[in-house]
Design a protein around this motif. Structure first.
Motif, short mmCIF file in Angstrom:
data_model
loop_
_atom_site.label_atom_id
_atom_site.label_comp_id
_atom_site.label_asym_id
_atom_site.label_seq_id
_atom_site.Cartn_x
_atom_site.Cartn_y
_atom_site.Cartn_z
N ILE A 240 1.31 -1.53 0.01
CA ILE A 240 -0.20 0.31 0.26
C ILE A 240 0.80 1.58 0.37
O ILE A 240 1.92 1.12 0.34
CB ILE A 240 -1.06 0.23 1.58
CG1 ILE A 240 -1.58 -1.22 1.41
CG2 ILE A 240 -1.81 1.02 1.38
CD1 ILE A 240 -2.54 -1.53 0.23
N SER A 241 0.53 1.80 -0.65
CA SER A 241 1.18 3.68 -0.66
C SER A 241 1.31 4.33 0.73
O SER A 241 0.37 4.11 1.66
CB SER A 241 1.14 3.95 -2.03
OG SER A 241 -0.61 5.21 -1.55
N GLN A 242 2.11 5.25 0.57
CA GLN A 242 2.51 5.88 2.21
C GLN A 242 1.41 6.84 1.90
O GLN A 242 0.68 7.29 2.65
CB GLN A 242 4.08 6.97 1.44
CG GLN A 242 4.02 7.30 3.25
CD GLN A 242 4.31 6.87 4.28
OE1 GLN A 242 5.44 5.93 4.18
NE2 GLN A 242 4.30 7.90 5.03
N SER A 243 1.28 7.06 1.30
CA SER A 243 -0.26 8.55 0.73
C SER A 243 -1.12 7.44 0.39
O SER A 243 -2.02 8.44 1.62
CB SER A 243 -0.59 9.28 -0.88
OG SER A 243 -0.07 7.93 -1.80
N ALA A 244 -1.64 6.80 0.74
CA ALA A 244 -2.88 5.62 0.78
C ALA A 244 -2.53 5.51 2.63
O ALA A 244 -4.26 5.89 3.20
CB ALA A 244 -3.28 4.62 0.61
N ARG B 35 -10.29 0.29 3.99
CA ARG B 35 -11.64 -0.44 3.66
C ARG B 35 -12.17 0.45 2.98
O ARG B 35 -13.14 0.24 2.04
CB ARG B 35 -11.99 -2.17 4.30
CG ARG B 35 -13.26 -2.87 3.90
CD ARG B 35 -12.34 -3.61 2.04
NE ARG B 35 -13.46 -3.64 1.09
CZ ARG B 35 -13.11 -3.40 0.35
NH1 ARG B 35 -12.23 -3.16 -0.58
NH2 ARG B 35 -14.70 -3.59 -0.37
N SER B 36 -12.96 0.43 4.14
CA SER B 36 -14.09 1.60 3.86
C SER B 36 -14.36 3.19 2.58
O SER B 36 -14.52 2.92 1.73
CB SER B 36 -14.96 2.35 5.02
OG SER B 36 -14.35 3.55 5.68
N TYR B 37 -12.79 3.47 2.47
CA TYR B 37 -12.32 4.05 1.87
C TYR B 37 -11.63 3.21 0.13
O TYR B 37 -11.69 4.15 -0.34
CB TYR B 37 -11.27 4.57 2.29
CG TYR B 37 -12.53 6.61 2.76
CD1 TYR B 37 -12.56 7.47 2.21
CD2 TYR B 37 -12.46 6.12 4.40
CE1 TYR B 37 -13.36 8.20 3.26
CE2 TYR B 37 -13.22 7.12 4.82
CZ TYR B 37 -13.65 8.02 4.49
OH TYR B 37 -13.97 9.07 5.62
N GLY B 38 -11.81 2.41 0.71
CA GLY B 38 -10.88 1.14 -0.75
C GLY B 38 -10.19 1.35 -1.10
O GLY B 38 -9.46 1.94 -2.17
N LEU B 39 -8.88 1.91 0.19
CA LEU B 39 -8.02 2.01 0.37
C LEU B 39 -7.02 0.23 -0.20
O LEU B 39 -5.96 0.15 -0.08
CB LEU B 39 -7.23 2.60 1.19
CG LEU B 39 -7.62 4.17 1.29
CD1 LEU B 39 -7.52 5.00 2.97
CD2 LEU B 39 -7.21 4.89 0.16
N ILE B 40 -7.87 -0.87 0.06
CA ILE B 40 -7.38 -2.14 0.54
C ILE B 40 -9.09 -2.89 0.47
O ILE B 40 -9.97 -2.14 -0.10
CB ILE B 40 -6.64 -2.25 1.85
CG1 ILE B 40 -8.40 -2.53 3.14
CG2 ILE B 40 -5.54 -1.34 2.37
CD1 ILE B 40 -8.01 -2.94 4.64
#
Length: 69
Positions: A25-29, A49-54
Motif C-alpha cells: 500500500i502506498s505511503q499516501s494511501a 477498507r471503507s474508503y477503498g484503500l485496501i
C-alpha cells in the motif's frame, strides 16, 4: 458516524510498516487512512477498507496479522 468521548489508539508503527512493506500500500494511501481513522475515531484497517484503500483480502491479512501480534 459514531461519536464517543473515548479515543481509539493510533495505529502502531509496526502495523503501518506491515501495511506498506507486506501489502504494498502506498505511503499516501496509508496517510489518508491514518488521518481519516483519527477523525472518525475508528480502527485503521476498517477505515482503509471503507474508503477503498485496501481490498477485502488485504483486510483479512491485516486482521490475521493483528491477531497474531
Amino acid at each position: 458516524m459514531i461519536y464517543t468521548t473515548n479515543s481509539i489508539n493510533p495505529p502502531s508503527d509496526e502495523l503501518c510498516n506491515f501495511i506498506i512493506d507486506k501489502l504494498g500500500i502506498s505511503q499516501s494511501a496509508l496517510e489518508l487512512g491514518v488521518k481519516r481513522s483519527s477523525l472518525e475515531n475508528s480502527p485503521l484497517p476498517i477505515v482503509m477498507r471503507s474508503y477503498g484503500l485496501i481490498t477485502i483480502k488485504q483486510l483479512q491479512i491485516i486482521l490475521l496479522w493483528l491477531k497474531e501480534n
